[in-house]
Design a protein around this motif. Structure first.
Motif, PDB file in Angstrom:
ATOM      1  N   VAL A  33      12.788   3.747   1.619  1.00 41.19           N
ATOM      2  CA  VAL A  33      11.962   4.954   1.730  1.00 41.19           C
ATOM      3  C   VAL A  33      12.303   5.830   0.531  1.00 41.19           C
ATOM      4  O   VAL A  33      13.482   6.001   0.191  1.00 41.19           O
ATOM      5  N   THR A  34      11.297   6.357  -0.140  1.00 41.39           N
ATOM      6  CA  THR A  34      11.553   7.217  -1.297  1.00 41.39           C
ATOM      7  C   THR A  34      12.127   8.562  -0.839  1.00 41.39           C
ATOM      8  O   THR A  34      12.309   8.808   0.358  1.00 41.39           O
ATOM      9  N   LEU A  40       6.439  13.769  -5.807  1.00 44.97           N
ATOM     10  CA  LEU A  40       6.311  12.321  -5.757  1.00 44.97           C
ATOM     11  C   LEU A  40       5.114  11.913  -4.896  1.00 44.97           C
ATOM     12  O   LEU A  40       4.296  11.077  -5.282  1.00 44.97           O
ATOM     13  N   LEU A  41       4.983  12.538  -3.734  1.00 44.32           N
ATOM     14  CA  LEU A  41       3.914  12.173  -2.809  1.00 44.32           C
ATOM     15  C   LEU A  41       2.537  12.566  -3.328  1.00 44.32           C
ATOM     16  O   LEU A  41       1.540  11.922  -3.004  1.00 44.32           O
ATOM     17  N   LEU A  42       2.470  13.619  -4.137  1.00 40.26           N
ATOM     18  CA  LEU A  42       1.178  14.087  -4.630  1.00 40.26           C
ATOM     19  C   LEU A  42       0.764  13.426  -5.943  1.00 40.26           C
ATOM     20  O   LEU A  42      -0.324  13.698  -6.447  1.00 40.26           O
ATOM     21  N   GLU A  43       1.613  12.570  -6.492  1.00 38.93           N
ATOM     22  CA  GLU A  43       1.263  11.885  -7.739  1.00 38.93           C
ATOM     23  C   GLU A  43      -0.026  11.085  -7.594  1.00 38.93           C
ATOM     24  O   GLU A  43      -0.862  11.064  -8.497  1.00 38.93           O
ATOM     25  N   ALA A  53       0.826  -1.212   0.000  1.00 38.86           N
ATOM     26  CA  ALA A  53       0.000   0.000   0.000  1.00 38.86           C
ATOM     27  C   ALA A  53       0.858   1.259   0.000  1.00 38.86           C
ATOM     28  O   ALA A  53       0.584   2.217  -0.737  1.00 38.86           O
ATOM     29  N   LEU A  54       1.908   1.273   0.793  1.00 34.19           N
ATOM     30  CA  LEU A  54       2.762   2.461   0.872  1.00 34.19           C
ATOM     31  C   LEU A  54       3.592   2.649  -0.386  1.00 34.19           C
ATOM     32  O   LEU A  54       3.976   3.777  -0.712  1.00 34.19           O
ATOM     33  N   SER A  55       3.853   1.585  -1.104  1.00 34.48           N
ATOM     34  CA  SER A  55       4.577   1.726  -2.371  1.00 34.48           C
ATOM     35  C   SER A  55       3.675   2.325  -3.444  1.00 34.48           C
ATOM     36  O   SER A  55       4.144   3.059  -4.321  1.00 34.48           O
ATOM     37  N   LEU A  56       2.377   2.025  -3.360  1.00 37.04           N
ATOM     38  CA  LEU A  56       1.443   2.575  -4.347  1.00 37.04           C
ATOM     39  C   LEU A  56       1.326   4.091  -4.239  1.00 37.04           C
ATOM     40  O   LEU A  56       1.085   4.770  -5.231  1.00 37.04           O
ATOM     41  N   ILE A  57       1.477   4.616  -3.042  1.00 37.64           N
ATOM     42  CA  ILE A  57       1.386   6.065  -2.869  1.00 37.64           C
ATOM     43  C   ILE A  57       2.771   6.702  -2.758  1.00 37.64           C
ATOM     44  O   ILE A  57       2.930   7.816  -2.277  1.00 37.64           O
ATOM     45  N   ARG A  58       3.776   5.975  -3.206  1.00 33.95           N
ATOM     46  CA  ARG A  58       5.144   6.471  -3.399  1.00 33.95           C
ATOM     47  C   ARG A  58       5.848   6.857  -2.101  1.00 33.95           C
ATOM     48  O   ARG A  58       6.736   7.709  -2.107  1.00 33.95           O
ATOM     49  N   ILE A  59       5.469   6.203  -1.005  1.00 33.46           N
ATOM     50  CA  ILE A  59       6.204   6.380   0.247  1.00 33.46           C
ATOM     51  C   ILE A  59       7.390   5.418   0.286  1.00 33.46           C
ATOM     52  O   ILE A  59       8.472   5.768   0.740  1.00 33.46           O
ATOM     53  N   LEU A  60       7.140   4.197  -0.195  1.00 32.04           N
ATOM     54  CA  LEU A  60       8.187   3.175  -0.233  1.00 32.04           C
ATOM     55  C   LEU A  60       8.460   2.767  -1.676  1.00 32.04           C
ATOM     56  O   LEU A  60       7.580   2.867  -2.535  1.00 32.04           O
ATOM     57  N   ASP A  61       9.668   2.319  -1.908  1.00 35.65           N
ATOM     58  CA  ASP A  61      10.086   1.853  -3.230  1.00 35.65           C
ATOM     59  C   ASP A  61      10.595   0.418  -3.084  1.00 35.65           C
ATOM     60  O   ASP A  61      11.634   0.181  -2.448  1.00 35.65           O
ATOM     61  N   VAL A  62       9.839  -0.529  -3.652  1.00 34.54           N
ATOM     62  CA  VAL A  62      10.220  -1.940  -3.566  1.00 34.54           C
ATOM     63  C   VAL A  62      11.083  -2.278  -4.770  1.00 34.54           C
ATOM     64  O   VAL A  62      10.640  -2.179  -5.914  1.00 34.54           O
ATOM     65  N   ARG A  63      12.320  -2.670  -4.512  1.00 34.90           N
ATOM     66  CA  ARG A  63      13.259  -3.006  -5.582  1.00 34.90           C
ATOM     67  C   ARG A  63      13.528  -4.503  -5.547  1.00 34.90           C
ATOM     68  O   ARG A  63      14.134  -5.013  -4.593  1.00 34.90           O
ATOM     69  N   GLN A  64      13.056  -5.175  -6.572  1.00 33.30           N
ATOM     70  CA  GLN A  64      13.195  -6.624  -6.615  1.00 33.30           C
ATOM     71  C   GLN A  64      14.663  -7.045  -6.494  1.00 33.30           C
ATOM     72  O   GLN A  64      15.520  -6.544  -7.215  1.00 33.30           O
ATOM     73  N   GLY A  65      14.914  -7.954  -5.562  1.00 34.75           N
ATOM     74  CA  GLY A  65      16.267  -8.457  -5.375  1.00 34.75           C
ATOM     75  C   GLY A  65      17.182  -7.547  -4.598  1.00 34.75           C
ATOM     76  O   GLY A  65      18.354  -7.861  -4.371  1.00 34.75           O
ATOM     77  N   ASP A  66      16.681  -6.376  -4.187  1.00 36.09           N
ATOM     78  CA  ASP A  66      17.530  -5.408  -3.488  1.00 36.09           C
ATOM     79  C   ASP A  66      16.958  -5.013  -2.129  1.00 36.09           C
ATOM     80  O   ASP A  66      17.698  -4.695  -1.203  1.00 36.09           O
ATOM     81  N   GLY A  67      15.641  -5.002  -2.013  1.00 36.69           N
ATOM     82  CA  GLY A  67      15.026  -4.611  -0.750  1.00 36.69           C
ATOM     83  C   GLY A  67      14.019  -3.501  -0.935  1.00 36.69           C
ATOM     84  O   GLY A  67      13.680  -3.107  -2.059  1.00 36.69           O
ATOM     85  N   THR A  68      13.528  -2.978   0.184  1.00 35.63           N
ATOM     86  CA  THR A  68      12.535  -1.909   0.170  1.00 35.63           C
ATOM     87  C   THR A  68      13.136  -0.663   0.794  1.00 35.63           C
ATOM     88  O   THR A  68      13.746  -0.722   1.873  1.00 35.63           O
TER      89      THR A  68
END
Length: 279
Positions: free
Chosen positions: A66-67, A73-76, A49-64
């Protein structure tokens, strides 16, 4: 509180309190779940949920991570939702722009340099005699965005981006084209630019108010809101062009700016601005 909501709140508290800062990597899922007293499933849902609203950035194989938490970014997500507003609520979005954008324009009058002003003018000059709506929308977006960026306030700039994206501007320009008001609208753009070149913050503020209030009232008329026909300054029973006939304006919402009053403030109606245009 639902379990996922609780998980979101706990991660939010870690960010707001400074435990996690922009760019920081979150602990491993198992460690964070144990630290927060959450199940791993609840934590995954919260991260999603937090990645959808650009608070978190999930990077496959690297981790999660904070943006950057930059305002744009937050208002997108808000901008995405705003594009779904119904036609009848479009004037309400313009009413909010009418409050914010003149302030941004006044701020830009003392901050934009000659190179930036030249770029705004070149964009207006590039329009042909009969540009298609797509070109008008692109020019309009760049013109107003350039001014908002010139305000020096990234939060204000991002809010205006949210309120006036391509979908909203396309809706307004279609109304302008239907009513043959393109020349009047572009005249208002030139008037705003002229005030910016003169470094006249109050004239820039006033022309921006005229510009957006005109668009607001034009949209209200196109949507045929309920109420008696009025002229720009709200006198009942008089149509926009000052005669009793077709194309009545509908009453603006309570507190809406009087276009006539603002035009008087900037020294008259101005050639080609009698019915206003888009924002």
């Amino acid at each position: 509180m639902a379990v996922t909501d609780e998980a979101i709140e706990k991660i939010k508290n870690m960010i707001v309190s400074g435990v996690l800062r922009p760019g920081d990597r979150l602990p491993k899922e198992s460690e964070l779940a144990a630290e927060l007293g959450l199940s791993r499933n609840s934590l995954r849902e919260a991260v999603r949920a937090l990645s959808l609203i650009r608070i978190l950035d999930v990077r496959q194989g690297d981790g999660t991570y904070v943006t950057s938490l930059d305002p744009h970014l937050l208002l997108e997500a808000v901008g995405f939702v705003a594009d779904f507003h119904r036609d009848e609520t479009a004037p309400e979005f313009l009413a909010v722009r009418r409050i914010l954008e003149p302030a941004a324009t006044a701020m830009a009058a003392t901050r934009l340099d000659e190179r930036q002003l030249d770029a705004l003018e070149a964009r207006l000059d590039a329009l042909g005699d009969a540009p298609p709506v797509e070109e008008l929308v692109a020019c309009d977006l760049e013109f107003h965005r350039g001014i908002a960026q010139g305000s020096g306030n990234p939060v204000l700039c991002s809010l205006l981006d949210v309120l006036s994206g391509p979908a909203a501007r396309t809706r307004i320009w279609r109304v302008v084209l239907q009513e043959g008001a393109v020349a009047r609208t572009l005249h208002e753009h030139r008037a705003i630019l002229g005030a910016l070149r003169d470094r006249d913050a109050e004239a820039a503020r006033s022309w921006a108010t005229v510009h957006i209030a005109s668009a607001e009232q034009r949209l209200r008329r196109a949507l045929r809101c309920d109420g008696a026909p009025v002229r720009f300054d709200g006198a009942p029973g008089v149509f926009a062009h000052g005669e009793r006939g077709s194309h009545p304006f509908t009453p603006p919402c309570k507190g809406a700016a009087s276009v006539t009053a603002v035009r008087r403030k900037v020294g008259g109606s101005g050639e080609g601005t009698s019915e206003g245009g888009t924002g």
